[in-house]
Scaffold this motif. Sequence first.
Motif, short mmCIF file in Angstrom:
data_model
loop_
_atom_site.label_atom_id
_atom_site.label_comp_id
_atom_site.label_asym_id
_atom_site.label_seq_id
_atom_site.Cartn_x
_atom_site.Cartn_y
_atom_site.Cartn_z
N LEU A 6 9.94 0.68 -17.71
CA LEU A 6 11.39 0.58 -17.81
C LEU A 6 11.84 0.33 -19.24
O LEU A 6 12.83 0.88 -19.71
N ARG A 7 11.10 -0.54 -19.95
CA ARG A 7 11.46 -0.80 -21.34
C ARG A 7 11.31 0.46 -22.18
O ARG A 7 12.15 0.76 -23.02
N ALA A 8 10.23 1.20 -21.94
CA ALA A 8 10.02 2.44 -22.70
C ALA A 8 11.11 3.45 -22.41
O ALA A 8 11.49 4.24 -23.26
N GLU A 9 11.66 3.39 -21.18
CA GLU A 9 12.71 4.33 -20.80
C GLU A 9 14.08 3.88 -21.29
O GLU A 9 15.02 4.65 -21.33
N GLY A 10 14.20 2.60 -21.65
CA GLY A 10 15.48 2.10 -22.15
C GLY A 10 16.42 1.64 -21.08
O GLY A 10 17.60 1.44 -21.33
N LEU A 11 15.94 1.50 -19.82
CA LEU A 11 16.81 1.05 -18.75
C LEU A 11 17.16 -0.42 -18.93
O LEU A 11 16.29 -1.26 -19.23
N ASP A 12 18.41 -0.75 -18.74
CA ASP A 12 18.89 -2.12 -18.91
C ASP A 12 19.08 -2.73 -17.52
O ASP A 12 20.05 -2.45 -16.83
N GLY A 31 0.80 -1.21 0.00
CA GLY A 31 0.00 0.00 0.00
C GLY A 31 0.83 1.27 0.00
O GLY A 31 0.37 2.33 0.43
N LEU A 32 2.08 1.20 -0.48
CA LEU A 32 2.95 2.36 -0.48
C LEU A 32 2.59 3.35 -1.57
O LEU A 32 2.73 4.56 -1.40
N ALA A 33 2.18 2.85 -2.72
CA ALA A 33 1.96 3.74 -3.87
C ALA A 33 1.04 3.06 -4.87
O ALA A 33 0.84 1.84 -4.85
N SER A 34 0.51 3.87 -5.77
CA SER A 34 -0.26 3.32 -6.88
C SER A 34 0.69 2.76 -7.93
O SER A 34 1.89 3.05 -7.92
N GLU A 35 0.16 1.96 -8.84
CA GLU A 35 0.98 1.39 -9.92
C GLU A 35 1.65 2.49 -10.74
O GLU A 35 2.82 2.41 -11.08
N ASP A 36 0.88 3.53 -11.06
CA ASP A 36 1.41 4.60 -11.91
C ASP A 36 2.56 5.34 -11.23
O ASP A 36 3.58 5.62 -11.86
N ASP A 37 2.39 5.68 -9.95
CA ASP A 37 3.44 6.40 -9.24
C ASP A 37 4.70 5.54 -9.10
O ASP A 37 5.82 6.02 -9.26
N ALA A 38 4.50 4.24 -8.79
CA ALA A 38 5.65 3.35 -8.67
C ALA A 38 6.36 3.20 -10.02
O ALA A 38 7.59 3.09 -10.07
N ALA A 39 5.59 3.21 -11.11
CA ALA A 39 6.18 3.08 -12.44
C ALA A 39 7.00 4.32 -12.80
O ALA A 39 8.07 4.21 -13.40
N VAL A 40 6.49 5.50 -12.45
CA VAL A 40 7.23 6.74 -12.72
C VAL A 40 8.56 6.71 -11.98
O VAL A 40 9.61 7.08 -12.53
N LEU A 41 8.55 6.27 -10.72
CA LEU A 41 9.79 6.20 -9.95
C LEU A 41 10.72 5.13 -10.52
O LEU A 41 11.94 5.31 -10.53
N ALA A 42 10.14 4.06 -11.00
CA ALA A 42 10.96 3.00 -11.59
C ALA A 42 11.73 3.49 -12.81
O ALA A 42 12.83 3.03 -13.09
N LYS A 43 11.12 4.41 -13.56
CA LYS A 43 11.82 4.97 -14.71
C LYS A 43 13.13 5.65 -14.30
O LYS A 43 14.07 5.74 -15.09
N LEU A 44 13.18 6.14 -13.06
CA LEU A 44 14.37 6.81 -12.57
C LEU A 44 15.34 5.83 -11.90
O LEU A 44 16.40 6.23 -11.44
N GLY A 45 14.94 4.53 -11.86
CA GLY A 45 15.83 3.51 -11.34
C GLY A 45 15.61 3.14 -9.89
O GLY A 45 16.38 2.37 -9.33
N TYR A 46 14.57 3.69 -9.26
CA TYR A 46 14.35 3.45 -7.84
C TYR A 46 13.09 2.63 -7.59
O TYR A 46 12.08 2.82 -8.26
N LYS A 47 13.12 1.78 -6.58
CA LYS A 47 11.91 1.11 -6.13
C LYS A 47 11.23 1.99 -5.08
O LYS A 47 11.87 2.83 -4.44
N GLN A 48 9.94 1.77 -4.91
CA GLN A 48 9.16 2.56 -3.95
C GLN A 48 9.42 2.04 -2.54
O GLN A 48 9.20 0.88 -2.25
N GLU A 49 9.92 2.95 -1.67
CA GLU A 49 10.21 2.55 -0.29
C GLU A 49 9.46 3.39 0.74
O GLU A 49 9.31 2.99 1.89
#
Length: 559
Positions: free
Chosen positions: A527-533, A21-39
């Motif tokens: 992440l794929r859309a962002e190109g993160l490997d 219950g930390l975040a919504s899918e969309d917010d967690a996905a936005v943070l994932a684009k920057l390389g971070y997991k939701q904590e």
Amino acid sequence: MSNEKQPERRRSSVAAATSDGLASEDDAAVLAKLGYKQELRRNFTMIEVFGIAFSIMGLLPSIASTLSYSLPAGPVGLVWGWFVASGFIFIVGLAMADLGSAMPTSGGLYWWTHFFASPKTRNALSFLVGYSNTLGLVGGLCSIDYGFSLMFLSVIVIARDGNWTPSNGVVYAVFLCCVLLHGVLASSLSKVMGKLQTVFSIANFVLIAATIIALPIGRASERNDGKYIFATTGNLTTWPTGWAWFLAWLSPIWTIGAFDSCVHMSEEAANATKAVPYGILMSIGSCWLFGFIICIVIAACINPDIESLLGSKFGQPMAQIYYDAIGKKGALALMSLLFIVQFLMGLSILVAASRQSWAFSRDGALPFSSFFRPISKSLGYIPFRTIWGCVFLALVLGLLCLIAPAAAAALFSLAVAGNNLAWGIPIFCRLVWGEAKFKPGPFYTGRMSKPLGWTAIVFLTFGILLSMMPVGGPNPTPQSMNYTVVINCAVWGGSLLYYFIDARKWFTGPKITLDVDELTETQEAALRAEGLDIEGLAPTNESDTENPAELSKDPNRKV
């Protein structure tokens, strides 16, 4: 990981952020684009993100704390200095809102710097910005709580009819108790901290309303006319009158200097790509408007003998202004409300400072990062250790209170100069090196983005220069010297020295904290859309990105 097992593991491993219950899918996905997991838990709404910035700014207490900068330039310095400088600060806010909407993360300023800077400069500049921002925020905590100490003690002085003067030791003792209490509250009220920001904002507006009603009524027969308010200059310094007016800008520059707290709270904000930019602009805009009104009211109701206000026996010009208008009891009541609001400011900035410090430790840049890095789940998913790290550092910096008023005053300018540098460098890096990498978020200033960015850089550079000038004149004594240049050069020089001697061997910029086993399909797609490997994540097709070959070459985008 085999292609057969991967979908099965995705289904069986629900994302930690959403399951807890930390975040919504969309917010967690936005943070994932920057390389971070939701904590951290996203329990701040857009209004509450605005509230933390606005409560840190603490409009009326901040204006009261900085009257010694604006009043020497007369009513014109107080009124028009506020209006013009606030307009430039709003431009800085627009430039930062562009970045905050596109890339909302708690360590935004140093993250943006690393992302946009050139390969040769990114690590050093990111390291410098991180330390400047961290120490600038802690300096802001010191200056706010030091101001609280003076206001709290001024109430006692008023009650004793000016027949008592607190020593530097007494001031520090109140400061120490205030900072420690902030640490306790920031640690124990995490689950309701977002809701409290709305309460804090209401308290600010109550104080503003009480002041702009009480002062004109109390001075009904002695109010100053429009010519005095809007067209009377003054100069109680030995600087030229024009430069004295520029120095009056330090009041709004220091007051409206917490809008980056919206960035630091972005990993706790729901719908961060909109909450962060609008929080920035709403807080600056509110202070611009209501601060202008407050300054007009003060100029209309003050004793024209400004020198006597600055030398008030109560130790605070605002206490004297209240006393002259509404007497002893009224002054005691409003000054009490004033220091309560100032106290709330300190609590909010400690929360913001701890999030920046935690983000910097997450990327391994702070001493003892492994100690400060963990999140306390039992206390509501907060960085408990960095809260108390900031408290301890504030207590050490606050020892300047014991030296002399000039040394204590440097705490105000430490926040100004340190944060101005931290705000300006990522904007500069984006304009010079990173424009092609910038992908706008939901908020974007469009074609005006570049000219706004350059205007912001010029103003921030000028603000650093102002903050280092002796306020009284060009030939200061040791007692009137502005020691900001010493303190900030030690911060900036020390940070760069630390980097080039040691940190360059291990600091490589922001670290990716994602765990492939905890990613949902939405996050993986982002992440794929962002190109993160990411190791263990199925590679993207070439058609999924604009230029996957170029993206994979960026050292900031790989683990």
